[in-house]
Scaffold this active site. Structure first.
Site, PDB file in Angstrom:
ATOM      1  N   PRO A  88      76.085  86.320  33.076  1.00 34.88           N
ATOM      2  CA  PRO A  88      75.922  87.682  33.594  1.00 34.88           C
ATOM      3  C   PRO A  88      74.575  88.290  33.190  1.00 34.88           C
ATOM      4  CG  PRO A  88      77.588  87.611  31.860  1.00 34.88           C
ATOM      5  CD  PRO A  88      77.222  86.207  32.167  1.00 34.88           C
ATOM      6  N   GLU A 115      81.424  84.109  24.626  1.00 36.88           N
ATOM      7  CA  GLU A 115      80.277  85.020  24.658  1.00 36.88           C
ATOM      8  C   GLU A 115      79.007  84.287  25.086  1.00 36.88           C
ATOM      9  OE1 GLU A 115      82.666  87.762  24.282  1.00 36.88           O
ATOM     10  OE2 GLU A 115      80.550  88.328  24.271  1.00 36.88           O
ATOM     11  N   ARG A 157      75.239  73.819  51.596  1.00 35.78           N
ATOM     12  CA  ARG A 157      75.286  74.109  53.034  1.00 35.78           C
ATOM     13  C   ARG A 157      73.891  74.071  53.656  1.00 35.78           C
ATOM     14  NH1 ARG A 157      74.046  79.346  54.488  1.00 35.78           N
ATOM     15  NH2 ARG A 157      75.306  79.290  56.374  1.00 35.78           N
ATOM     16  N   ASP A 172      71.622  82.809  59.360  1.00 36.00           N
ATOM     17  CA  ASP A 172      72.643  83.627  58.683  1.00 36.00           C
ATOM     18  C   ASP A 172      71.990  84.764  57.899  1.00 36.00           C
ATOM     19  OD1 ASP A 172      73.303  81.167  56.073  1.00 36.00           O
ATOM     20  OD2 ASP A 172      71.581  82.421  56.507  1.00 36.00           O
TER      21      ASP A 172
HETATM   22  C1  LIG Z   1      80.493  83.403  32.041  1.00 37.15           C
HETATM   23  O1  LIG Z   1      79.685  83.557  33.212  1.00 37.15           O
HETATM   24  C2  LIG Z   1      79.713  84.775  33.833  1.00 37.15           C
HETATM   25  O2  LIG Z   1      80.444  85.687  33.445  1.00 37.15           O
HETATM   26  C3  LIG Z   1      78.804  84.960  34.974  1.00 37.15           C
HETATM   27  C4  LIG Z   1      77.989  83.909  35.420  1.00 37.15           C
HETATM   28  C5  LIG Z   1      77.141  84.158  36.497  1.00 37.15           C
HETATM   29  N1  LIG Z   1      77.088  85.357  37.108  1.00 37.15           N
HETATM   30  C6  LIG Z   1      77.860  86.368  36.666  1.00 37.15           C
HETATM   31  N2  LIG Z   1      77.758  87.591  37.278  1.00 37.15           N
HETATM   32  C7  LIG Z   1      78.741  86.204  35.590  1.00 37.15           C
END
Ligand SMILES: COC(=O)c1ccnc(N)c1
Length: 242
Positions: A88, A115, A157, A172
């Site tokens: 994330p 984490e 794809r 697309d």
């Molecule tokens: C543990 O990975 C995630 O939470 C993750 C991975 C890639 N993009 C996200 N928005 C979250």
């Protein structure tokens, strides 16, 4: 293209072998190898994580296990690889990345959980090969596996021969920097809602203009950031008149 995925939940990647991607694998367009990270643990509990230095909630994935796993996986094929770590905290993954990844000979995905993975793993491999920490959106998942499914589908794809009609990928959403406009199929009227007349007119110029206008309207309404990112010459006079 060869794709390797290292994960503690190999079963999560089973959908890669379904449908379109399954056919791409079957036809040899794509090699996919999924590896269980725990195969590189040596303790009875097969521990892959430990508590974070500096305190804080949750656990961090141990560098030793990841180092042993990625050394082994990378050594298994001589093709140059890009290491992709979904997180994330990563840079947003975009259609442009999907096109760039589709040109790679090999992608190795490291699926973090808890984490995340000890930062020294990314730092170590970044000295030897391209490493991308990417995010598929502004939200947190439990593990990187779902993000790998998203990225692999977006990339596969685009590989020649995977999609029945290569024009699909060329036309697309995001291919011209805009969101795709609305689509319609039979019947001509459904629950008193007719298909827009222009789409049945056979006037290909008018149809193209209509579709472009609907794509612009949708992009303005839903993703004004994409408009702002367009190169100056991307919008013609008719676009601006909308
Ligand atoms: C543990 O990975 C995630 O939470 C993750 C991975 C890639 N993009 C996200 N928005 C979250």
């Amino acid at each position: 293209m060869r794709i390797d995925v290292v994960t503690i939940f190999p079963g999560y990647l089973a959908p890669l072998r379904e449908a379109l991607l399954g056919r791409a694998i079957g036809s040899g367009l794509l090699d996919v190898a999924v590896h269980d990270l725990r195969d590189w643990t040596h303790d009875v509990h097969q521990a892959v994580d430990d508590s974070p230095y500096g305190g804080g909630p949750g656990m961090v994935m141990r560098p030793q296990v990841w180092g042993d796993a990625l050394d082994a996986v990378l050594a298994a094929d001589e093709r140059p690889a890009r290491l992709v770590v979904p997180t994330p905290a990563g840079r947003p993954f975009t259609q442009a990345d999907a096109h760039a990844y589709a040109a790679e000979e090999r992608l190795v995905f490291a699926c973090g959980r808890y984490e995340g993975i000890d930062q020294r793993v990314v730092d170590h491999y970044a000295d030897a090969l391209p490493v991308d920490e990417i995010s598929i959106g502004d939200y947190v998942l439990v593990g990187g596996e779902v993000a790998v499914l998203v990225v692999v589908e977006a990339v596969a794809r685009l590989l020649p021969g995977v999609l029945g009609n290569p024009r699909s990928a060329a036309e697309d959403s995001f291919s011209d920097g805009l969101l795709e406009g609305p689509s319609y199929t039979r019947p001509e009227v459904w629950r008193d809602r007719p298909v827009p007349d222009v789409l049945r007119s056979g006037n290909h110029g008018a149809i193209a203009r209509w579709r472009r206008d609907r794509a612009l309207e949708r992009t303005v309404a839903r993703r004004p950031d994409l408009l702002a990112a367009l190169p100056p010459d991307a919008l013609d006079k008719k676009d601006r008149a909308l």
